[in-house]
Design a protein around this motif. Structure first.
Motif, PDB file in Angstrom:
ATOM      1  N   THR A  52       0.836  -1.097   0.006  1.00 19.37           N
ATOM      2  CA  THR A  52      -0.040   0.002  -0.035  1.00 19.37           C
ATOM      3  C   THR A  52       0.833   1.291  -0.011  1.00 19.37           C
ATOM      4  O   THR A  52       0.496   2.100  -0.674  1.00 19.37           O
ATOM      5  CB  THR A  52      -0.741   0.261   1.169  1.00 19.37           C
ATOM      6  N   HIS A  53       2.096   1.313   0.687  1.00 11.83           N
ATOM      7  CA  HIS A  53       2.915   2.392   0.832  1.00 11.83           C
ATOM      8  C   HIS A  53       4.421   2.107   1.336  1.00 11.83           C
ATOM      9  O   HIS A  53       4.471   0.993   1.705  1.00 11.83           O
ATOM     10  CB  HIS A  53       1.954   3.518   1.521  1.00 11.83           C
ATOM     11  N   GLN A  54       5.135   2.828   1.495  1.00 21.00           N
ATOM     12  CA  GLN A  54       6.335   2.792   1.756  1.00 21.00           C
ATOM     13  C   GLN A  54       6.806   2.817   3.181  1.00 21.00           C
ATOM     14  O   GLN A  54       8.101   2.539   3.315  1.00 21.00           O
ATOM     15  CB  GLN A  54       7.463   3.605   0.898  1.00 21.00           C
ATOM     16  N   TYR A  56       7.884   1.516   6.789  1.00 20.89           N
ATOM     17  CA  TYR A  56       8.672   0.347   6.951  1.00 20.89           C
ATOM     18  C   TYR A  56       7.889  -0.661   7.543  1.00 20.89           C
ATOM     19  O   TYR A  56       8.056  -1.890   7.040  1.00 20.89           O
ATOM     20  CB  TYR A  56       9.655   0.749   8.295  1.00 20.89           C
ATOM     21  N   ASP A  57       6.663  -0.405   8.375  1.00 20.92           N
ATOM     22  CA  ASP A  57       5.793  -1.488   8.915  1.00 20.92           C
ATOM     23  C   ASP A  57       5.063  -2.244   7.698  1.00 20.92           C
ATOM     24  O   ASP A  57       4.408  -3.074   8.041  1.00 20.92           O
ATOM     25  CB  ASP A  57       5.086  -0.844  10.024  1.00 20.92           C
ATOM     26  N   HIS A  58       5.178  -1.632   6.439  1.00 24.03           N
ATOM     27  CA  HIS A  58       4.147  -2.338   5.532  1.00 24.03           C
ATOM     28  C   HIS A  58       5.311  -2.940   4.134  1.00 24.03           C
ATOM     29  O   HIS A  58       4.724  -3.669   3.534  1.00 24.03           O
ATOM     30  CB  HIS A  58       3.409  -1.283   4.823  1.00 24.03           C
ATOM     31  N   ILE A  59       6.457  -2.577   4.339  1.00 20.48           N
ATOM     32  CA  ILE A  59       7.331  -3.223   3.384  1.00 20.48           C
ATOM     33  C   ILE A  59       8.373  -4.189   4.035  1.00 20.48           C
ATOM     34  O   ILE A  59       9.339  -4.728   3.390  1.00 20.48           O
ATOM     35  CB  ILE A  59       8.196  -2.073   2.717  1.00 20.48           C
ATOM     36  N   GLY A 157      -5.155   0.324   3.738  1.00 18.54           N
ATOM     37  CA  GLY A 157      -3.861   0.757   3.943  1.00 18.54           C
ATOM     38  C   GLY A 157      -4.035   1.824   4.958  1.00 18.54           C
ATOM     39  O   GLY A 157      -5.015   1.920   5.563  1.00 18.54           O
ATOM     40  N   ASP A 158      -2.870   2.528   5.318  1.00 17.09           N
ATOM     41  CA  ASP A 158      -2.990   3.464   6.406  1.00 17.09           C
ATOM     42  C   ASP A 158      -3.602   4.689   5.740  1.00 17.09           C
ATOM     43  O   ASP A 158      -3.385   5.128   4.526  1.00 17.09           O
ATOM     44  CB  ASP A 158      -1.489   3.853   6.724  1.00 17.09           C
ATOM     45  N   THR A 159      -4.458   5.242   6.356  1.00 13.26           N
ATOM     46  CA  THR A 159      -5.207   6.334   6.061  1.00 13.26           C
ATOM     47  C   THR A 159      -5.981   7.354   7.054  1.00 13.26           C
ATOM     48  O   THR A 159      -6.090   6.924   8.141  1.00 13.26           O
ATOM     49  CB  THR A 159      -6.351   6.013   5.125  1.00 13.26           C
ATOM     50  N   VAL A 220      -7.661  -2.616  11.247  1.00 13.84           N
ATOM     51  CA  VAL A 220      -6.310  -3.316  11.692  1.00 13.84           C
ATOM     52  C   VAL A 220      -5.459  -1.989  11.845  1.00 13.84           C
ATOM     53  O   VAL A 220      -6.077  -1.050  11.946  1.00 13.84           O
ATOM     54  CB  VAL A 220      -5.739  -3.933  10.053  1.00 13.84           C
ATOM     55  N   HIS A 221      -4.198  -2.467  12.233  1.00 14.89           N
ATOM     56  CA  HIS A 221      -3.285  -1.266  12.476  1.00 14.89           C
ATOM     57  C   HIS A 221      -3.324  -0.502  13.875  1.00 14.89           C
ATOM     58  O   HIS A 221      -2.897   0.160  14.210  1.00 14.89           O
ATOM     59  CB  HIS A 221      -3.272  -0.230  11.416  1.00 14.89           C
ATOM     60  N   MET A 222      -3.874  -1.644  14.687  1.00 20.61           N
ATOM     61  CA  MET A 222      -4.239  -0.920  16.097  1.00 20.61           C
ATOM     62  C   MET A 222      -2.851  -0.837  16.770  1.00 20.61           C
ATOM     63  O   MET A 222      -1.871  -1.792  16.599  1.00 20.61           O
ATOM     64  CB  MET A 222      -5.226  -1.776  16.754  1.00 20.61           C
TER      65      MET A 222
HETATM   66 ZN   LIG Z   1       1.485   1.628   9.010  1.00 23.93          ZN
END
Ligand SMILES: [Zn+2]
Ligand SMILES: [Zn+2]
Length: 256
Positions: A52-54, A56-59, A157-159, A220-222
């Motif tokens: 979804t994006h760059q 660190y926690d997603h890649i 994703g994060d938003t 998610v992402h809590m």
């Molecule tokens: Zn994140």
């Protein structure tokens, strides 16, 4: 469609993993908790990974997925927007922090990275994938995923707040959305572009207004240490909106 939540959090411990979803064992979305959740055999079943994006926690797992692939004499397919490719090439897979698996070995790079554009449907691993821009601190896309049998999920994703435009483009049967912190962090959410239950509320109301329905919602992402507080506020919100809103957890299986 079977969706496994491999990671549901924005931080990691023995119990909490970073956000990662796995659809029908073959389509992974975000790579914070993939390698730590899956056997080598399961990793090899993944046909495509969408990022979804760059952040660190997603890649994070991309380099080590590539190393696993190299050691198993195979390759991996990764899809995302240009900004994510650039961040990986510059900071991660740059030949210094780690091998540049997006270019090496020259004749057959380990990572086949495909740059995708928002608002254009792509056929990936048998699914129709629509990337939709959301409102985060770096370029970020959510993904609407339609399975061959017509099941549709949208993961943001994060938003931060401001998803009205995004809602125009999607019509999911299930919405997976980030909620990072409890209501007392609303200011933080507005500033750093994350959601709290109080910021989620108007987004869901705008979805319902625009679309005439509200699908079941999974968060998610809590932040693990604030999860109880977030859960209590989400329960109140679900009651208020007469909606199904559930916090995801590691190992959660969702059948659509
Ligand atoms: Zn994140
Ligand atoms: Zn982020």
């Amino acid at each position: 469609m079977n969706i496994q939540v491999l990671g549901a959090h924005n931080c990691e411990s023995q119990k909490a993993k970073l956000v990662s979803l796995l659809i029908d064992d073959v389509l992974a979305i975000d790579a914070g908790g993939l390698t730590s959740s899956l056997s080598f055999e399961a990793q090899q079943k993944i046909k495509a990974t969408l990022l979804t994006h760059q952040h660190y926690d997603h890649i994070r797992d991309v380099p080590i997925m590539a190393m696993n692939a190299l050691l198993h004499e195979t390759t991996i397919n990764v899809y995302s927007i240009q900004a994510v490719y650039d961040a990986l090439a510059t900071h991660f897979l740059n030949g210094e922090t780690y091998a540049n698996f997006m270019e090496k070995p020259q004749e057959n790079p380990i990572i086949k990275f495909t740059v995708i554009k928002p608002n254009k449907v792509e056929q990936i691993a048998g699914y129709s994938i629509l990337a939709v821009s959301v409102n985060h601190s770096v370029p970020t896309v959510g993904y609407q995923i339609t399975s061959p049998d017509g099941k549709i999920v949208f993961y943001t994703g994060d938003t931060g707040p401001g998803l009205a435009d995004c809602w125009q483009s999607v019509s999911p049967q299930l919405l997976i959305i980030e909620v990072t912190a409890p209501d007392r962090y609303e200011e933080f959410g507005r500033k750093l572009l994350h959601l709290t239950p109080s910021l989620l509320k108007p987004e869901l109301i705008s979805f319902q207004k625009l679309k005439g329905y509200l699908p079941p919602v999974i968060t998610v992402h809590m932040n693990p240490s604030q999860e109880e507080e977030i859960g209590a506020e989400i329960a109140l919100l679900a009651q208020e909106l007469n909606a199904s809103i559930t916090l995801a957890y590691e190992g959660m299986q969702i059948h659509l």
